[in-house]
Design a protein around this motif. Sequence first.
Motif, mmCIF file in Angstrom:
data_model
loop_
_atom_site.group_PDB
_atom_site.id
_atom_site.type_symbol
_atom_site.label_atom_id
_atom_site.label_comp_id
_atom_site.label_asym_id
_atom_site.label_seq_id
_atom_site.Cartn_x
_atom_site.Cartn_y
_atom_site.Cartn_z
ATOM 1 N N ASN A 45 35.907 33.390 39.824
ATOM 2 C CA ASN A 45 34.794 32.734 38.799
ATOM 3 C C ASN A 45 34.842 31.009 39.623
ATOM 4 O OD1 ASN A 45 33.536 30.666 37.763
ATOM 5 N ND2 ASN A 45 33.916 31.492 35.341
ATOM 6 N N PRO A 46 33.899 30.734 40.583
ATOM 7 C CA PRO A 46 34.348 29.266 41.898
ATOM 8 C C PRO A 46 34.226 28.376 40.895
ATOM 9 C CG PRO A 46 31.875 30.397 41.347
ATOM 10 C CD PRO A 46 32.464 31.325 41.140
ATOM 11 N N ALA A 47 33.639 28.441 39.080
ATOM 12 C CA ALA A 47 33.691 26.982 38.241
ATOM 13 C C ALA A 47 35.217 27.216 38.471
ATOM 14 C CB ALA A 47 33.014 27.351 37.363
ATOM 15 N N LEU A 48 36.117 27.112 38.365
ATOM 16 C CA LEU A 48 37.416 26.975 37.803
ATOM 17 C C LEU A 48 37.917 26.498 38.774
ATOM 18 C CD1 LEU A 48 37.821 29.259 36.147
ATOM 19 C CD2 LEU A 48 39.866 30.367 36.659
ATOM 20 N N GLY A 49 37.485 26.503 40.515
ATOM 21 C CA GLY A 49 38.308 25.433 41.583
ATOM 22 C C GLY A 49 39.733 25.554 41.751
ATOM 23 N N LYS A 50 40.755 25.514 41.740
ATOM 24 C CA LYS A 50 41.409 24.919 42.840
ATOM 25 C C LYS A 50 42.257 25.950 41.604
ATOM 26 C CE LYS A 50 42.690 22.075 45.818
ATOM 27 N NZ LYS A 50 43.641 20.353 45.910
ATOM 28 N N GLU A 51 42.141 26.188 40.290
ATOM 29 C CA GLU A 51 42.723 27.347 39.257
ATOM 30 C C GLU A 51 42.423 28.382 39.757
ATOM 31 O OE1 GLU A 51 45.233 26.641 37.607
ATOM 32 O OE2 GLU A 51 44.971 23.846 38.334
ATOM 33 N N GLN A 52 41.706 29.004 40.529
ATOM 34 C CA GLN A 52 41.254 30.671 40.505
ATOM 35 C C GLN A 52 42.441 31.163 41.444
ATOM 36 O OE1 GLN A 52 36.806 29.978 42.814
ATOM 37 N NE2 GLN A 52 37.404 32.273 42.943
ATOM 38 N N THR A 53 43.244 30.122 41.791
ATOM 39 C CA THR A 53 44.620 30.667 42.756
ATOM 40 C C THR A 53 45.638 30.657 41.633
ATOM 41 O OG1 THR A 53 43.919 29.145 44.843
ATOM 42 C CG2 THR A 53 46.023 29.903 44.594
ATOM 43 N N THR A 54 45.295 29.973 40.903
ATOM 44 C CA THR A 54 46.071 29.780 39.388
ATOM 45 C C THR A 54 46.214 31.269 38.901
ATOM 46 O OG1 THR A 54 46.634 27.622 39.423
ATOM 47 C CG2 THR A 54 46.975 28.845 37.070
ATOM 48 N N ALA A 55 44.161 31.788 38.096
ATOM 49 C CA ALA A 55 44.198 32.874 37.977
ATOM 50 C C ALA A 55 44.978 34.091 38.859
ATOM 51 C CB ALA A 55 42.524 33.038 37.275
ATOM 52 N N PHE A 56 44.324 33.823 39.947
ATOM 53 C CA PHE A 56 44.573 35.281 40.714
ATOM 54 C C PHE A 56 46.712 35.390 40.489
ATOM 55 C CE2 PHE A 56 46.202 36.825 44.498
ATOM 56 C CZ PHE A 56 44.887 37.862 44.913
ATOM 57 N N ARG A 57 47.340 34.244 41.235
ATOM 58 C CA ARG A 57 48.490 34.622 40.782
ATOM 59 C C ARG A 57 48.559 35.024 39.251
ATOM 60 N NH1 ARG A 57 51.578 29.566 42.338
ATOM 61 N NH2 ARG A 57 53.438 31.219 42.762
ATOM 62 N N THR A 58 48.028 34.858 38.512
ATOM 63 C CA THR A 58 48.438 35.172 37.225
ATOM 64 C C THR A 58 48.304 36.562 36.754
ATOM 65 O OG1 THR A 58 48.465 33.288 36.267
ATOM 66 C CG2 THR A 58 48.449 35.199 34.482
ATOM 67 N N LEU A 59 46.956 37.051 37.050
ATOM 68 C CA LEU A 59 46.204 38.322 37.820
ATOM 69 C C LEU A 59 47.268 39.400 38.893
ATOM 70 C CD1 LEU A 59 44.246 40.706 37.071
ATOM 71 C CD2 LEU A 59 43.243 39.493 39.290
ATOM 72 N N THR A 60 48.067 38.974 39.307
ATOM 73 C CA THR A 60 48.871 39.692 40.632
ATOM 74 C C THR A 60 50.474 40.133 39.547
ATOM 75 O OG1 THR A 60 49.580 38.015 41.201
ATOM 76 C CG2 THR A 60 48.115 39.052 42.894
ATOM 77 N N GLY A 61 50.929 39.748 38.676
ATOM 78 C CA GLY A 61 51.636 39.515 38.375
ATOM 79 C C GLY A 61 51.104 41.057 37.083
ATOM 80 N N ILE A 62 50.048 41.031 36.316
ATOM 81 C CA ILE A 62 50.189 41.747 35.264
ATOM 82 C C ILE A 62 48.813 43.287 35.638
ATOM 83 C CG2 ILE A 62 50.552 39.803 33.726
ATOM 84 C CD1 ILE A 62 46.482 40.895 33.383
ATOM 85 N N ALA A 63 48.867 43.307 36.592
ATOM 86 C CA ALA A 63 47.897 44.283 36.919
ATOM 87 C C ALA A 63 48.137 45.991 36.900
ATOM 88 C CB ALA A 63 47.140 43.792 38.659
ATOM 89 N N GLN A 64 47.674 45.925 36.614
ATOM 90 C CA GLN A 64 47.563 47.709 36.364
ATOM 91 C C GLN A 64 46.686 48.316 36.919
ATOM 92 O OE1 GLN A 64 49.389 48.942 32.588
ATOM 93 N NE2 GLN A 64 50.431 47.250 32.505
ATOM 94 N N SER A 65 45.282 48.664 36.996
ATOM 95 C CA SER A 65 44.003 49.253 37.019
ATOM 96 C C SER A 65 44.553 49.940 38.650
ATOM 97 C CB SER A 65 42.741 49.007 35.676
ATOM 98 O OG SER A 65 42.293 47.778 37.464
ATOM 99 N N PRO A 66 44.218 50.884 38.963
ATOM 100 C CA PRO A 66 44.252 51.735 40.437
ATOM 101 C C PRO A 66 42.670 50.948 41.256
ATOM 102 C CG PRO A 66 44.259 53.651 38.995
ATOM 103 C CD PRO A 66 43.807 51.938 38.063
ATOM 104 N N GLU A 67 41.797 50.629 40.498
ATOM 105 C CA GLU A 67 40.941 49.785 41.652
ATOM 106 C C GLU A 67 41.561 48.455 41.765
ATOM 107 O OE1 GLU A 67 40.010 50.660 37.956
ATOM 108 O OE2 GLU A 67 39.760 52.642 38.961
ATOM 109 N N LEU A 68 42.031 47.414 41.053
ATOM 110 C CA LEU A 68 42.117 46.339 40.733
ATOM 111 C C LEU A 68 43.173 45.876 41.832
ATOM 112 C CD1 LEU A 68 42.323 42.895 40.168
ATOM 113 C CD2 LEU A 68 43.245 44.014 38.495
ATOM 114 N N THR A 69 44.412 47.277 41.718
ATOM 115 C CA THR A 69 45.582 47.049 42.286
ATOM 116 C C THR A 69 45.054 47.285 44.159
ATOM 117 O OG1 THR A 69 46.731 48.523 40.873
ATOM 118 C CG2 THR A 69 48.024 48.511 43.258
ATOM 119 N N GLU A 70 43.754 48.293 44.275
ATOM 120 C CA GLU A 70 43.488 48.737 45.348
ATOM 121 C C GLU A 70 42.800 47.459 46.001
ATOM 122 O OE1 GLU A 70 44.395 50.890 47.518
ATOM 123 O OE2 GLU A 70 43.231 50.875 48.949
ATOM 124 N N SER A 71 42.068 46.660 45.696
ATOM 125 C CA SER A 71 41.697 45.390 45.541
ATOM 126 C C SER A 71 42.446 44.479 46.052
ATOM 127 C CB SER A 71 40.559 44.618 44.370
ATOM 128 O OG SER A 71 40.185 43.244 45.140
#
Length: 806
Positions: free
Chosen positions: A604-630
């Motif tokens: 979501n571009p509305a998050l500005g630089k916090e998009q990166t924070t969200a991405f890093r949080t996501l990499t620690g918890i990702a489980q689904s095969p689609e997301l992992t592939e992405s």
Amino acid sequence: MKDRRMTILALLMAAVWLAGCGRKPVEPGVSQTLARERAAHISQVRYALAFRLPEDRTEPVEGTETLTFTLDGRREVLLDFREGEENIKSLTVNGKSVPVRWEAEHLLLGKLPKGENRIDLAFVSGDQALNRNDGYLYTLFVPALARTAFPCFDQPNLKAVFSLQLDLPDHWVAVSDGSLLSETVNDGRKQWVFNETKPISTYLFSFVAGEWKVAEETVDGFPMRCFFRETDPDKVAQLPEVFRQVASAVRWMEDYTGIPFPFEKYDFIAIPGYQFGGMEHPGAVQFTDKRIFLNPEPSVDQLLSQSDLITHETAHMWFGDAVTMQWFDDVWTKEVFAGWFAAQMTGPRFPEVDTHLSDFKKFNIPAYEEDRTEGTNAIKRPLDNLSDAGLIYGNIIYDKAPVVMGMLAARMGPEAFREGLQEYLKTFLYGNSDWNDLIAILDRHTPEDLVAWSRSWVSEKGMPEYCVDKDGAVRQRDPWSRGLEWPQEVDVTGIGEVRLLNVSGKGYGYFVHDSLSLEYMMAHIRDFEKPLERISLLANLYENHLDGRIPALRLARFLADFAAAEPEPLLVSTALGYLGSLARHGAAALSPEIEGLLESLARNPALGKEQTTAFRTLTGIAQSPELTESLYQVWKTRKPWPGVTLSETHYTALALELALRLPERGESILEQQRSRIGSADRLREFDFVRPSVSPDRAVRDSVFNALLQPENRRVEPWAESALQYLNHPLRQAEALDYIRPALEALQDVQRTGDIFFSKKWVAATLQGHSSPEADALVEGFLAAHPDYPPLLKDKILQAAAHGRRH
Ligand SMILES: [Zn+2]
């Protein structure tokens, strides 16, 4: 024959007993009894030390020492030296060579005469506090590890003047508390002689040596040098800004305290693989390079964290270094001022950031993390022996204490508070003081009864619980059933039927709300204009969730909506942090939904630089095969999602997370990531951590068994990462077997590690686990060790709580 042997043995034992008469047994470590006795009778301490530093880190470091001190009468003197008798090569007492008597981590000098005494020693240093790496080393003696490197009075209130000489490989440089006086070079080696220091405690004496680059700069008339190993030119280009921050912190503290910079110089070292954020050795301040050199496009949190670190260590030059606690039970008195002044200095540097918001985020949120658990502790705690001093540290002294100090400053008013602190510093400059000295001085500057006030806030553990009763009155309760009262005003905001507590964010505690109020907060948080009000509501919601008052999914959906609409980056990252915790510690069934929420935030571009924070949080918890592939595509092509900025260190973390999820591609991902790493220091770290994500259970078991050996935990941040990956949430079922042996090793970890490491060890072991089996293993361990040391048990209880309220 048998009987006769028994008789001889009995006679021998009697002889030993008689010989021992008249002398108390020596207690290992540095006991408070010994420290008090020495402080009462010993003065004028000076150390002249010389060390020979070999380039090869497996060769021993040898040293010589001349120690002089004055005794107020004839008495027995003990020096602290943790290494064995065999490490003392020669001992001369007042000019006479004497045999070495060593017992329970002490060198026994016998009865020494009144007046000046001189001890000359040659020794081999222990390696524990020398942090020897390929190409460099740094000493880190806090709280009482100087005694592993050389014999000394290793207690904070026997301050001494140190002079130092280092014999180095000729291509090395070095830095210490005193400035360089002279250099001589011969035969591939060089001798550097350093100026003597002001009177400082042993834990503040330090030197760093090796292959370091050096940058110099003078800002506002204040000269500084930085020693660093970073090779990325973009990062090195940040140094002028770092120098500016150091100089402005020095000037700010001089102005506030009315005391000019109290030491000879200010050099600092940005150290890779450093186990703390920083350490305040005067003249040779150590920082972790990760918080000095920032990645491109740093978030507001990262900029604040850099500034907090620099200002914190700088404030210590006055609070901690020039005026030092008598004993480590009062270590919080230096940490609280360093933390509190860091916030005062950092605030104005970021006019776009609301200071009340950043203070709440920095202090209240981590303070609650520990204060809500069964393992919480008082700010001031008794400490019998410095071998346990490391266990005194934690969020309570770093984060709760500044909140409490803020209350004290508010009660007194800023001018009275400042005058009190100036008087305190002037009274004890280059000496030692305790909390009672400080509170007695502050008490003179205010009509308030500070002693009574400090009892519940400082000397007792836990935090008050508040609720509104049927008549609308605010009730305070002591959750530990001691009937304790905390002097504090708590605001109530009434809106129709709804009663909201502590909307102002000024109160500290757990504020219990009914479901109507909680729903109101979630529906109307945007109506609260002040950022401090919104973060206070967020904390209220999260704490009430942990108490079972809001279902995880309800809170997760709210947090995602909130983060998408919130303009303040610090509030967005707070919400993301809570979402990450919900994903890690909530029921497994929730994870697909929370993953989806976090993914939409990271895109979501509305998050500005916090998009990166969200991405890093996501990499620690990702489980689904689609997301992992992405995520795999992001890593492979090095093309992050639009709006996300990733640096080399992020890609390394991503590669390790991917290897965990994609076992068949893991090896090739890691091999390719290895080829992308630009610095030799970071490559060593990667090679250390890498086997901990192996798909092969036998490889991971061997990593775990290796970590049980102290020599493999030498670089603590690396060991911590490896232990975290071994106990990753995705591997928790297989990692159950690590829990018991990791806890069994905790006392050894405490003994062989630095001050924060026992806490980090137990957290790295337990934070990935959220199963009843894991809980049962922890409970089983505690039940099997009913006499387990209480300070260490608290660390286990804090780490095992995972956010649940006690
Ligand atoms: Zn500190």
